[in-house]
Write a protein that holds these residues in place. Structure first.
Motif, PDB file in Angstrom:
ATOM      1  N   GLY A 180     -31.355  -6.307 -21.680  1.00  0.00           N
ATOM      2  CA  GLY A 180     -32.456  -5.525 -22.230  1.00  0.00           C
ATOM      3  C   GLY A 180     -33.611  -5.407 -21.252  1.00  0.00           C
ATOM      4  N   LEU A 181     -33.983  -6.519 -20.634  1.00  0.00           N
ATOM      5  CA  LEU A 181     -35.071  -6.505 -19.654  1.00  0.00           C
ATOM      6  C   LEU A 181     -34.645  -5.787 -18.372  1.00  0.00           C
ATOM      7  CD1 LEU A 181     -36.357 -10.172 -20.128  1.00  0.00           C
ATOM      8  CD2 LEU A 181     -37.401  -8.058 -20.995  1.00  0.00           C
ATOM      9  N   PHE A 182     -33.408  -6.047 -17.934  1.00  0.00           N
ATOM     10  CA  PHE A 182     -32.903  -5.444 -16.696  1.00  0.00           C
ATOM     11  C   PHE A 182     -32.817  -3.917 -16.811  1.00  0.00           C
ATOM     12  CE2 PHE A 182     -29.213  -3.991 -14.148  1.00  0.00           C
ATOM     13  CZ  PHE A 182     -29.671  -4.337 -12.881  1.00  0.00           C
ATOM     14  N   SER A 183     -32.554  -3.427 -18.019  1.00  0.00           N
ATOM     15  CA  SER A 183     -32.375  -1.988 -18.228  1.00  0.00           C
ATOM     16  C   SER A 183     -33.595  -1.178 -17.795  1.00  0.00           C
ATOM     17  CB  SER A 183     -32.056  -1.690 -19.699  1.00  0.00           C
ATOM     18  OG  SER A 183     -30.818  -2.259 -20.066  1.00  0.00           O
ATOM     19  N   PHE A 184     -34.783  -1.780 -17.921  1.00  0.00           N
ATOM     20  CA  PHE A 184     -36.002  -1.059 -17.563  1.00  0.00           C
ATOM     21  C   PHE A 184     -36.163  -0.897 -16.047  1.00  0.00           C
ATOM     22  CE2 PHE A 184     -36.876  -2.652 -21.831  1.00  0.00           C
ATOM     23  CZ  PHE A 184     -37.349  -1.505 -22.449  1.00  0.00           C
ATOM     24  N   THR A 185     -35.299  -1.585 -15.273  1.00  0.00           N
ATOM     25  CA  THR A 185     -35.328  -1.436 -13.810  1.00  0.00           C
ATOM     26  C   THR A 185     -34.285  -0.436 -13.317  1.00  0.00           C
ATOM     27  OG1 THR A 185     -33.684  -3.170 -13.295  1.00  0.00           O
ATOM     28  CG2 THR A 185     -35.959  -3.876 -13.689  1.00  0.00           C
ATOM     29  N   LEU A 186     -33.452   0.065 -14.238  1.00  0.00           N
ATOM     30  CA  LEU A 186     -32.369   0.984 -13.858  1.00  0.00           C
ATOM     31  C   LEU A 186     -32.927   2.354 -13.453  1.00  0.00           C
ATOM     32  CD1 LEU A 186     -29.836   0.110 -16.707  1.00  0.00           C
ATOM     33  CD2 LEU A 186     -29.530  -0.357 -14.265  1.00  0.00           C
ATOM     34  N   PRO A 187     -32.146   3.127 -12.700  1.00  0.00           N
ATOM     35  CA  PRO A 187     -32.588   4.484 -12.309  1.00  0.00           C
ATOM     36  C   PRO A 187     -32.949   5.313 -13.531  1.00  0.00           C
ATOM     37  CG  PRO A 187     -30.612   3.857 -11.110  1.00  0.00           C
ATOM     38  CD  PRO A 187     -30.817   2.798 -12.144  1.00  0.00           C
ATOM     39  N   LYS A 188     -33.973   6.122 -13.403  1.00  0.00           N
ATOM     40  CA  LYS A 188     -34.444   6.945 -14.523  1.00  0.00           C
ATOM     41  C   LYS A 188     -33.376   7.970 -14.919  1.00  0.00           C
ATOM     42  CE  LYS A 188     -39.330   6.455 -13.317  1.00  0.00           C
ATOM     43  NZ  LYS A 188     -39.519   5.418 -14.337  1.00  0.00           N
ATOM     44  N   THR A 189     -33.120   8.022 -16.223  1.00  0.00           N
ATOM     45  CA  THR A 189     -32.152   8.974 -16.762  1.00  0.00           C
ATOM     46  C   THR A 189     -32.835   9.738 -17.889  1.00  0.00           C
ATOM     47  OG1 THR A 189     -30.378   7.390 -16.270  1.00  0.00           O
ATOM     48  CG2 THR A 189     -29.826   9.247 -17.708  1.00  0.00           C
ATOM     49  N   PRO A 190     -33.486  10.850 -17.573  1.00  0.00           N
ATOM     50  CA  PRO A 190     -34.284  11.586 -18.570  1.00  0.00           C
ATOM     51  C   PRO A 190     -33.425  12.260 -19.627  1.00  0.00           C
ATOM     52  CG  PRO A 190     -34.145  12.814 -16.518  1.00  0.00           C
ATOM     53  CD  PRO A 190     -33.516  11.481 -16.249  1.00  0.00           C
ATOM     54  N   PRO A 191     -34.042  12.677 -20.734  1.00  0.00           N
ATOM     55  CA  PRO A 191     -33.309  13.380 -21.797  1.00  0.00           C
ATOM     56  C   PRO A 191     -32.601  14.619 -21.261  1.00  0.00           C
ATOM     57  CG  PRO A 191     -35.510  12.788 -22.534  1.00  0.00           C
ATOM     58  CD  PRO A 191     -35.462  12.496 -21.065  1.00  0.00           C
ATOM     59  N   VAL A 192     -31.427  14.901 -21.850  1.00  0.00           N
ATOM     60  CA  VAL A 192     -30.639  16.045 -21.382  1.00  0.00           C
ATOM     61  C   VAL A 192     -30.792  17.265 -22.279  1.00  0.00           C
ATOM     62  CG1 VAL A 192     -28.933  14.572 -20.249  1.00  0.00           C
ATOM     63  CG2 VAL A 192     -28.605  15.202 -22.649  1.00  0.00           C
ATOM     64  N   VAL A 193     -31.448  17.080 -23.429  1.00  0.00           N
ATOM     65  CA  VAL A 193     -31.617  18.179 -24.385  1.00  0.00           C
ATOM     66  C   VAL A 193     -33.114  18.395 -24.619  1.00  0.00           C
ATOM     67  CG1 VAL A 193     -31.134  19.016 -26.721  1.00  0.00           C
ATOM     68  CG2 VAL A 193     -29.426  17.643 -25.507  1.00  0.00           C
ATOM     69  N   ALA A 194     -33.558  19.636 -24.593  1.00  0.00           N
ATOM     70  CA  ALA A 194     -34.974  19.943 -24.858  1.00  0.00           C
ATOM     71  C   ALA A 194     -35.327  19.558 -26.290  1.00  0.00           C
ATOM     72  CB  ALA A 194     -35.233  21.424 -24.633  1.00  0.00           C
ATOM     73  N   LYS A 195     -36.560  19.090 -26.495  1.00  0.00           N
ATOM     74  CA  LYS A 195     -36.991  18.630 -27.822  1.00  0.00           C
ATOM     75  C   LYS A 195     -36.883  19.718 -28.890  1.00  0.00           C
ATOM     76  CE  LYS A 195     -40.241  15.177 -26.046  1.00  0.00           C
ATOM     77  NZ  LYS A 195     -41.655  14.728 -26.017  1.00  0.00           N
ATOM     78  N   ASP A 196     -37.159  20.972 -28.468  1.00  0.00           N
ATOM     79  CA  ASP A 196     -37.152  22.062 -29.441  1.00  0.00           C
ATOM     80  C   ASP A 196     -35.793  22.732 -29.577  1.00  0.00           C
ATOM     81  OD1 ASP A 196     -37.140  23.091 -26.918  1.00  0.00           O
ATOM     82  OD2 ASP A 196     -38.651  24.641 -27.293  1.00  0.00           O
ATOM     83  N   GLU A 197     -34.814  22.238 -28.832  1.00  0.00           N
ATOM     84  CA  GLU A 197     -33.472  22.830 -28.917  1.00  0.00           C
ATOM     85  C   GLU A 197     -32.782  22.366 -30.191  1.00  0.00           C
ATOM     86  OE1 GLU A 197     -29.276  22.752 -26.403  1.00  0.00           O
ATOM     87  OE2 GLU A 197     -31.176  22.455 -25.353  1.00  0.00           O
ATOM     88  N   LYS A 198     -32.225  23.305 -30.929  1.00  0.00           N
ATOM     89  CA  LYS A 198     -31.574  22.977 -32.196  1.00  0.00           C
ATOM     90  C   LYS A 198     -30.216  22.314 -31.941  1.00  0.00           C
ATOM     91  CE  LYS A 198     -33.750  26.596 -34.984  1.00  0.00           C
ATOM     92  NZ  LYS A 198     -33.523  27.768 -35.866  1.00  0.00           N
ATOM     93  N   VAL A 199     -29.998  21.208 -32.645  1.00  0.00           N
ATOM     94  CA  VAL A 199     -28.727  20.491 -32.542  1.00  0.00           C
ATOM     95  C   VAL A 199     -28.198  20.285 -33.955  1.00  0.00           C
ATOM     96  CG1 VAL A 199     -27.572  18.393 -31.787  1.00  0.00           C
ATOM     97  CG2 VAL A 199     -29.458  19.312 -30.438  1.00  0.00           C
ATOM     98  N   SER A 200     -27.004  20.755 -34.216  1.00  0.00           N
ATOM     99  CA  SER A 200     -26.429  20.640 -35.559  1.00  0.00           C
ATOM    100  C   SER A 200     -25.712  19.312 -35.731  1.00  0.00           C
ATOM    101  CB  SER A 200     -25.445  21.788 -35.810  1.00  0.00           C
ATOM    102  OG  SER A 200     -24.304  21.656 -34.979  1.00  0.00           O
ATOM    103  N   ILE A 201     -25.590  18.892 -36.986  1.00  0.00           N
ATOM    104  CA  ILE A 201     -24.854  17.672 -37.295  1.00  0.00           C
ATOM    105  C   ILE A 201     -23.407  17.812 -36.841  1.00  0.00           C
ATOM    106  CG2 ILE A 201     -24.066  16.143 -39.130  1.00  0.00           C
ATOM    107  CD1 ILE A 201     -27.052  16.017 -38.598  1.00  0.00           C
ATOM    108  N   GLY A 202     -22.857  19.013 -36.983  1.00  0.00           N
ATOM    109  CA  GLY A 202     -21.481  19.257 -36.576  1.00  0.00           C
ATOM    110  C   GLY A 202     -21.264  19.024 -35.097  1.00  0.00           C
ATOM    111  N   SER A 203     -22.222  19.469 -34.280  1.00  0.00           N
ATOM    112  CA  SER A 203     -22.076  19.288 -32.835  1.00  0.00           C
ATOM    113  C   SER A 203     -22.237  17.827 -32.444  1.00  0.00           C
ATOM    114  CB  SER A 203     -23.114  20.141 -32.098  1.00  0.00           C
ATOM    115  OG  SER A 203     -24.432  19.713 -32.395  1.00  0.00           O
ATOM    116  N   ILE A 204     -23.119  17.100 -33.153  1.00  0.00           N
ATOM    117  CA  ILE A 204     -23.316  15.683 -32.863  1.00  0.00           C
ATOM    118  C   ILE A 204     -22.047  14.890 -33.136  1.00  0.00           C
ATOM    119  CG2 ILE A 204     -24.498  13.603 -33.675  1.00  0.00           C
ATOM    120  CD1 ILE A 204     -26.991  15.327 -34.055  1.00  0.00           C
ATOM    121  N   LEU A 205     -21.371  15.180 -34.239  1.00  0.00           N
ATOM    122  CA  LEU A 205     -20.161  14.455 -34.617  1.00  0.00           C
ATOM    123  C   LEU A 205     -18.904  15.012 -33.968  1.00  0.00           C
ATOM    124  CD1 LEU A 205     -20.799  13.905 -38.441  1.00  0.00           C
ATOM    125  CD2 LEU A 205     -21.044  12.258 -36.586  1.00  0.00           C
ATOM    126  N   GLY A 206     -19.059  16.103 -33.221  1.00  0.00           N
ATOM    127  CA  GLY A 206     -17.887  16.703 -32.592  1.00  0.00           C
ATOM    128  C   GLY A 206     -17.101  17.602 -33.527  1.00  0.00           C
TER     129      GLY A 206
END
Length: 409
Positions: A180-206
């Motif tokens: 948990g502590l070590f994770s904060f030293t890992l390379p930055k991996t920013p969000p891949v989806v825009a906050k305002d982008e619509k994501v359906s429950i169907g797409s989340i579950l495949g």
């Protein structure tokens, strides 16, 4: 990839699976010997993995992919996991233990996707680079088992009676805190989806990939994948309690042979895939489940101990030949548009639905063959998944038409 980043990712992967292997393998034995849980209750505890797998896509799809860096989410989840794991260490009965293991697995299962995302984000050629990083996860699982059996001897007969297996939760709590502590030293991996982008429950579950089930071959494979998870659940839930009960020394350490086998057959999979084809590779994987459980049913800790070791060593064929081959087949059927959705659907179906059913059945079967306190009719218990896997294999062989599938390294 820079050496520093490669070392960071390798250590991350090592701890990720050290944590899982450090308590999950001996969970059934601990619950039976130390918390006096019955088979149904043990099945409930193991099924938390399935609930975690079902809920994980929501955590990843609705939170991690949209609002926060993956490495920060990973850190927070493992820090919270360390707290819950410590609560499992202090639990004195199943009723107080279960809420913590359920909460823990809901937090842990999303981290499996997060460590992959963090790794892939640093790679120019994941197909070639990822295997080197991922193998440290298997090493972590193996090291955890060896420590339990050969360093601290927590799974010896005397230690089990003294309740020492609970120390696995303390060990993992510390490891989770470190990760948990070590994770904060890992390379930055920013969000891949825009906050305002619509994501359906169907797409989340495949569920967007459900249209693939219109293909008769894929439907047969999909159903077979769910059904074969029932025998798989018997191994996860019952193997360590079985080996412990019949008197095998260092059962947890010996079970790491299965992980070593998994690495070996992962390397051999391309050869089998190209030489024998997709269908025959899957058939071999399913047949291995039947052979494994027959070896467990008729082996013993005396002159037939080699049968038990061989059954453990078959893990590479059982897992790699069916599940890894299945992922490759799913990838080939889905195409670029539904690739992620299809893999998500298969994961939901297997580790979610299939394993959930499997753990429940394994608990019921185990309880039905309880001879006396702490003594089971293991021959009858193992015959059930052996025959079940055989029936699934026969049905798959009859109804699945052979197809050409390219192995992509």
């Amino acid at each position: 990839m820079k050496l520093k980043i490669k070392m960071q990712l390798s250590f991350m992967m090592f701890l990720e699976f050290f944590i899982w292997g450090g308590w999950f393998v001996t969970l059934g034995t601990f619950l039976d010997k130390n918390l006096s849980a019955n088979g149904g209750e043990i099945g409930m505890a193991f099924s938390t993995q399935s609930w975690g797998a079902i809920i994980a896509p929501f955590i990843i799809g609705l939170i991690a992919d949209r609002y926060f860096n993956a490495e920060r989410i990973l850190g927070v989840l493992h820090l919270l996991g360390a707290v819950l794991m410590y609560q499992m260490y202090t639990a004195v009965d199943f009723e107080s233990f279960y809420p913590f293991v359920l909460g823990y697995m809901i937090l842990y299962m999303p981290t499996l996707a997060l460590v992959n995302s963090i790794s892939f984000n640093q790679m120019k050629n994941p197909a070639k680079e990822f295997s080197f990083i991922r193998v440290f996860g298997t090493v972590g699982w193996i090291i955890a088992g060896l420590i339990i059996s050969y360093v601290f001897l927590w799974d010896s007969a005397a230690s089990r009676e003294a309740g020492m297996l609970k120390n696995t939760f303390l060990m993992v709590s510390i490891a989770s805190l470190v990760l948990g502590l070590f994770s904060f030293t890992l390379p930055k991996t920013p969000p891949v989806v825009a906050k305002d982008e619509k994501v359906s429950i169907g797409s989340i579950l495949g569920l967007d990939a459900l249209k693939l089930l219109k293909d008769r071959n894929f439907l047969i494979f999909f159903i077979s994948s769910i059904l074969i998870c029932i025998p798989l659940a018997f191994y996860y839930q019952n193997a360590n309690p079985f080996l412990s009960e019949i008197g095998m020394d260092n059962p947890t350490g010996k079970m790491t042979i299965g992980q070593a086998s998994e690495v070996l057959f992962m390397l051999l999979l391309p050869f089998f895939f190209k030489r024998f084809g997709f269908k025959n590779t899957l058939i071999a994987g399913m047949l291995a489940w039947t052979v494994r459980y027959l070896l467990f049913a008729y082996g013993n800790d005396g002159d037939l101990a080699f049968m038990l070791i061989l059954g453990i060593a078959l893990h590479g064929i059982c897992y790699d030949f069916f599940f890894v081959s299945g992922q490759i087949y799913t990838d080939s059927k889905a195409g670029e548009k539904y690739k992620s959705a299809a893999q998500g659907l298969i994961t939901l179906a297997t580790y979610g639905v299939g394993m959930l059913i499997g753990f429940w059945i394994a608990g019921k079967v185990t309880d039905s063959y309880l001879v006396s306190a702490g003594i089971h009719d293991w021959e009858s218990i193992w015959i059930f998944p052996a025959l079940f896997a055989l029936v699934v294999m026969i049905l798959f062989t009859i109804f699945f038409k052979n197809v050409e599938v390219e192995y992509k390294e």
